[in-house]
Write a protein that holds these residues in place. Structure first.
Motif, PDB file in Angstrom:
ATOM      1  N   SER A  25      -7.020   1.250  -9.878  1.00 23.50           N
ATOM      2  CA  SER A  25      -5.890   0.469  -9.384  1.00 23.50           C
ATOM      3  C   SER A  25      -6.414  -0.476  -8.314  1.00 23.50           C
ATOM      4  O   SER A  25      -7.470  -0.237  -7.713  1.00 23.50           O
ATOM      5  CB  SER A  25      -4.801   1.375  -8.811  1.00 23.50           C
ATOM      6  OG  SER A  25      -5.304   2.114  -7.720  1.00 23.50           O
ATOM      7  N   ASP A  80      -2.176  -2.915  -3.224  1.00 21.47           N
ATOM      8  CA  ASP A  80      -1.180  -3.966  -3.007  1.00 21.47           C
ATOM      9  C   ASP A  80      -0.986  -4.867  -4.225  1.00 21.47           C
ATOM     10  O   ASP A  80      -0.729  -6.056  -4.086  1.00 21.47           O
ATOM     11  CB  ASP A  80      -1.534  -4.810  -1.772  1.00 21.47           C
ATOM     12  CG  ASP A  80      -1.619  -3.966  -0.511  1.00 21.47           C
ATOM     13  OD1 ASP A  80      -0.764  -3.074  -0.347  1.00 21.47           O
ATOM     14  OD2 ASP A  80      -2.546  -4.182   0.292  1.00 21.47           O
ATOM     15  N   SER A  81      -1.151  -4.299  -5.409  1.00 22.18           N
ATOM     16  CA  SER A  81      -0.892  -5.038  -6.645  1.00 22.18           C
ATOM     17  C   SER A  81      -0.378  -4.041  -7.681  1.00 22.18           C
ATOM     18  O   SER A  81      -0.409  -2.835  -7.459  1.00 22.18           O
ATOM     19  CB  SER A  81      -2.165  -5.717  -7.161  1.00 22.18           C
ATOM     20  OG  SER A  81      -2.951  -4.826  -7.916  1.00 22.18           O
ATOM     21  N   GLU A  82       0.080  -4.565  -8.784  1.00 21.41           N
ATOM     22  CA  GLU A  82       0.514  -3.703  -9.877  1.00 21.41           C
ATOM     23  C   GLU A  82      -0.562  -3.592 -10.958  1.00 21.41           C
ATOM     24  O   GLU A  82      -0.293  -3.105 -12.055  1.00 21.41           O
ATOM     25  CB  GLU A  82       1.823  -4.227 -10.455  1.00 21.41           C
ATOM     26  CG  GLU A  82       2.958  -4.134  -9.449  1.00 21.41           C
ATOM     27  CD  GLU A  82       4.302  -4.514 -10.030  1.00 21.41           C
ATOM     28  OE1 GLU A  82       4.440  -4.554 -11.266  1.00 21.41           O
ATOM     29  OE2 GLU A  82       5.214  -4.776  -9.232  1.00 21.41           O
ATOM     30  N   SER A  92      -3.535  -2.014 -12.808  1.00 24.57           N
ATOM     31  CA  SER A  92      -4.165  -0.706 -12.957  1.00 24.57           C
ATOM     32  C   SER A  92      -4.569  -0.536 -14.414  1.00 24.57           C
ATOM     33  O   SER A  92      -4.200  -1.332 -15.278  1.00 24.57           O
ATOM     34  CB  SER A  92      -3.218   0.417 -12.525  1.00 24.57           C
ATOM     35  OG  SER A  92      -2.097   0.460 -13.389  1.00 24.57           O
TER      36      SER A  92
END
Length: 145
Positions: A26, A29-31, A33
């Motif tokens: 992952s 601080d982001s989506e 993954s």
């Protein structure tokens, strides 16, 4: 969303076979993954063996890869030299790793899928970060089968 601070990619090795190592990853601080395919163990700092790198924290920089004809993120630290050319690159099968980390959206026993599109997404995200402040943290939590 990233800014001019560094990005952190967290890689947790979970599965290994005689042919490969697969991790979950992952980006903080982001989506973003997915999974990472690496060579099989044992881990080593030595180059030219097509083996995974040791656990630890790695710095990132941009490397203009003549083999791939594009600029890719490269990992290094005091134990694993930049000249080992450990890249985040696209690929789906162990024979394609060349010691590098290959992202995928899904996984099988010795492969990852949708590597090219996820690698592009990671690179785009890293371009919004200060690459010189970015890192990859690799840990191990192997699942017993």
């Amino acid at each position: 969303m990233a800014d001019q601070n560094g990005c952190t990619i967290r890689v947790v090795r979970k599965w290994q076979t005689p042919s490969s190592t697969i991790s979950e990853f992952s980006i903080d601080d982001s989506e973003i993954s997915g999974y990472i395919l690496e060579p099989q163990g044992p881990s080593t700092t030595l180059s030219g063996l097509d083996r995974r790198i040791p656990t630890g924290t790695y710095n990132l920089d941009w490397y203009n890869s003549p083999s791939f004809g594009k600029i890719l993120p490269r990992l290094s630290n005091p134990d694993v030299s930049k000249t080992r050319y450990i890249l985040i690159q696209s690929g789906n099968f162990p024979a394609e790793t060349l010691g590098c980390l290959m992202p995928g959206a899904s996984k099988g026993a010795n492969f990852v899928n949708s590597s090219a599109s996820l690698t592009r997404k990671i690179i785009k995200h890293l371009q919004s970060c200060d690459i010189n402040k970015s890192s990859v943290i690799i840990t191990e939590e192997f699942n017993l089968c």
